[in-house]
Design a protein around this motif. Structure first.
Motif, PDB file in Angstrom:
ATOM      1  N   ARG A 139       0.856  -1.188   0.000  1.00 38.42           N
ATOM      2  CA  ARG A 139       0.000   0.000   0.000  1.00 38.42           C
ATOM      3  C   ARG A 139       0.891   1.237   0.000  1.00 38.42           C
ATOM      4  O   ARG A 139       1.921   1.274   0.676  1.00 38.42           O
ATOM      5  N   LEU A 140       0.481   2.233  -0.766  1.00 39.94           N
ATOM      6  CA  LEU A 140       1.243   3.478  -0.872  1.00 39.94           C
ATOM      7  C   LEU A 140       0.381   4.641  -0.391  1.00 39.94           C
ATOM      8  O   LEU A 140      -0.832   4.667  -0.644  1.00 39.94           O
ATOM      9  N   TYR A 141       1.018   5.605   0.271  1.00 40.11           N
ATOM     10  CA  TYR A 141       0.312   6.734   0.880  1.00 40.11           C
ATOM     11  C   TYR A 141       0.977   8.040   0.453  1.00 40.11           C
ATOM     12  O   TYR A 141       2.013   8.057  -0.213  1.00 40.11           O
ATOM     13  N   TRP A 142       0.375   9.127   0.880  1.00 34.64           N
ATOM     14  CA  TRP A 142       0.959  10.449   0.640  1.00 34.64           C
ATOM     15  C   TRP A 142       0.945  11.231   1.949  1.00 34.64           C
ATOM     16  O   TRP A 142      -0.053  11.237   2.653  1.00 34.64           O
ATOM     17  N   GLY A 143       2.059  11.851   2.267  1.00 36.99           N
ATOM     18  CA  GLY A 143       2.151  12.636   3.495  1.00 36.99           C
ATOM     19  C   GLY A 143       3.142  12.047   4.477  1.00 36.99           C
ATOM     20  O   GLY A 143       4.065  11.321   4.116  1.00 36.99           O
ATOM     21  N   GLU A 144       2.917  12.340   5.740  1.00 34.71           N
ATOM     22  CA  GLU A 144       3.859  11.927   6.775  1.00 34.71           C
ATOM     23  C   GLU A 144       3.676  10.475   7.204  1.00 34.71           C
ATOM     24  O   GLU A 144       4.651   9.757   7.428  1.00 34.71           O
ATOM     25  N   VAL A 145       2.422  10.040   7.374  1.00 36.02           N
ATOM     26  CA  VAL A 145       2.178   8.716   7.944  1.00 36.02           C
ATOM     27  C   VAL A 145       1.196   7.923   7.089  1.00 36.02           C
ATOM     28  O   VAL A 145       0.479   8.470   6.257  1.00 36.02           O
ATOM     29  N   ASP A 174      -2.040   0.237   7.642  1.00 37.36           N
ATOM     30  CA  ASP A 174      -3.172  -0.559   7.167  1.00 37.36           C
ATOM     31  C   ASP A 174      -4.522   0.002   7.591  1.00 37.36           C
ATOM     32  O   ASP A 174      -5.554  -0.346   7.004  1.00 37.36           O
ATOM     33  N   LEU A 175      -4.543   0.838   8.611  1.00 36.99           N
ATOM     34  CA  LEU A 175      -5.812   1.368   9.113  1.00 36.99           C
ATOM     35  C   LEU A 175      -6.121   2.759   8.580  1.00 36.99           C
ATOM     36  O   LEU A 175      -7.107   3.373   8.980  1.00 36.99           O
ATOM     37  N   THR A 176      -5.295   3.263   7.689  1.00 39.24           N
ATOM     38  CA  THR A 176      -5.535   4.577   7.089  1.00 39.24           C
ATOM     39  C   THR A 176      -5.748   4.413   5.583  1.00 39.24           C
ATOM     40  O   THR A 176      -5.266   3.437   4.988  1.00 39.24           O
ATOM     41  N   PRO A 177      -6.460   5.337   4.938  1.00 42.84           N
ATOM     42  CA  PRO A 177      -6.715   5.221   3.492  1.00 42.84           C
ATOM     43  C   PRO A 177      -5.415   5.240   2.695  1.00 42.84           C
ATOM     44  O   PRO A 177      -4.491   5.989   2.995  1.00 42.84           O
ATOM     45  N   ARG A 196      -5.492  -6.043   0.698  1.00 43.51           N
ATOM     46  CA  ARG A 196      -6.915  -5.986   1.037  1.00 43.51           C
ATOM     47  C   ARG A 196      -7.381  -7.235   1.796  1.00 43.51           C
ATOM     48  O   ARG A 196      -8.382  -7.860   1.442  1.00 43.51           O
ATOM     49  N   HIS A 197      -6.635  -7.545   2.816  1.00 48.14           N
ATOM     50  CA  HIS A 197      -6.917  -8.778   3.541  1.00 48.14           C
ATOM     51  C   HIS A 197      -8.157  -8.672   4.425  1.00 48.14           C
ATOM     52  O   HIS A 197      -8.892  -9.636   4.601  1.00 48.14           O
ATOM     53  N   GLY A 198      -8.403  -7.520   5.014  1.00 45.43           N
ATOM     54  CA  GLY A 198      -9.563  -7.345   5.870  1.00 45.43           C
ATOM     55  C   GLY A 198      -9.487  -8.104   7.176  1.00 45.43           C
ATOM     56  O   GLY A 198     -10.497  -8.261   7.871  1.00 45.43           O
ATOM     57  N   GLY A 199      -8.311  -8.595   7.506  1.00 40.21           N
ATOM     58  CA  GLY A 199      -8.179  -9.404   8.705  1.00 40.21           C
ATOM     59  C   GLY A 199      -7.810  -8.617   9.941  1.00 40.21           C
ATOM     60  O   GLY A 199      -6.702  -8.744  10.467  1.00 40.21           O
ATOM     61  N   TRP A 200      -8.734  -7.765  10.397  1.00 43.46           N
ATOM     62  CA  TRP A 200      -8.485  -6.936  11.572  1.00 43.46           C
ATOM     63  C   TRP A 200      -9.654  -7.046  12.552  1.00 43.46           C
ATOM     64  O   TRP A 200     -10.798  -7.239  12.134  1.00 43.46           O
ATOM     65  N   THR A 201      -9.319  -6.920  13.803  1.00 45.89           N
ATOM     66  CA  THR A 201     -10.387  -6.766  14.786  1.00 45.89           C
ATOM     67  C   THR A 201     -10.964  -5.362  14.646  1.00 45.89           C
ATOM     68  O   THR A 201     -10.440  -4.529  13.901  1.00 45.89           O
TER      69      THR A 201
END
Length: 249
Positions: free
Chosen positions: A38-44, A47-50, A62-67
């Motif tokens: 997964r790639l992001y833009w900005g500082e942080v 898996d829990l952020t867009p 896109r595992h979706g394996g989270w509580t």
């Protein structure tokens, strides 16, 4: 202007070292990316952020394996945009340890090789003689002719020396003076030890995650260049080109 008939020894040596390090970087970088595709833009980013971009290259995609995410800020809720935490519910692919160590090792080899190449190329006049396009070469007719020849795969036979065409010079110059230095800088920006000593790198690239995304984009560009480069070597005479760049014959 006289063009050398053979590649100098230092060009052949740095080309070999750079090619080997690029192969190691591509393999280890792929492993690192598979661990977190997964790639992001900005500082942080996690898996829990867009994500800006998600790559379907491992089971971590896109595992979706989270509580259910829970807030870690006192008195705040997860829906209010507060920092959240969650536990994974599946076994992830994670080879980050050896992948990162090998990646940074190969990266330093490439940086050292690149600095040596730039120094010798500048001092010897190699860039001026054979790599940078001359003013009389950059004409509309010449550009159109070379683009047309390449689109029709009409590639002239290799001569065993650095008598590059206009498109070759332009491509090599962009890689040597733009793409590779930016790749090295964005890679170094992902090292906490480096950014602790040079925090301006984080500002320059807009944050750690932005640097990672730019690094990936440059890697994709370099991969396309490498595929094109190998294709041109094959079409112009693979055996002659390889011998010219290894043993100088």
């Amino acid at each position: 202007m006289q063009v050398p008939t053979r590649h100098p020894r230092w060009v052949r040596a740095t080309h070999g070292a750079a090619a080997l390090s690029v192969v190691v970087l591509a393999c280890s970088g792929g492993v690192i990316l598979m661990a977190h595709p997964r790639l992001y833009w900005g500082e942080v980013g996690n898996d829990l952020t867009p994500a800006l971009l998600e790559l379907p290259i491992s089971r971590n995609h896109r595992h979706g394996g989270w509580t259910i995410p829970t807030s870690i800020a006192p008195g705040a809720t997860a829906s209010a945009g507060a920092p959240v935490s969650a536990s994974r519910t599946f076994q992830i692919f994670n080879q980050n340890g050896w992948g990162r160590s090998l990646h940074f090792l190969a990266g330093w080899v490439l940086v050292a090789t690149g600095l040596l190449y730039l120094t010798l190329g500048g001092v010897s006049g190699h860039f001026r003689r054979v790599l940078l396009p001359r003013r009389d070469e950059v004409t509309r007719r010449q550009v159109a002719r070379e683009i047309g020849d390449h689109l029709r795969l009409r590639i002239r036979a290799a001569t065993g020396g650095p008598d590059y065409g206009l498109l070759q010079k332009s491509a090599y110059a962009c890689i040597v003076f733009v793409a590779l230095p930016l790749t090295a800088l964005t890679g170094l920006t992902m090292s906490p030890a480096v950014t602790a000593a040079a925090p301006f790198l984080l500002t320059l690239f807009g944050g750690l995650q932005s640097a990672r995304t730019i690094h990936f984009a440059l890697w994709a560009l370099l991969l396309l260049f490498t595929l094109g480069h190998i294709t041109m070597v094959v079409l112009s005479g693979f055996r002659r080109q390889v011998r010219a760049m290894t043993v100088g014959e």
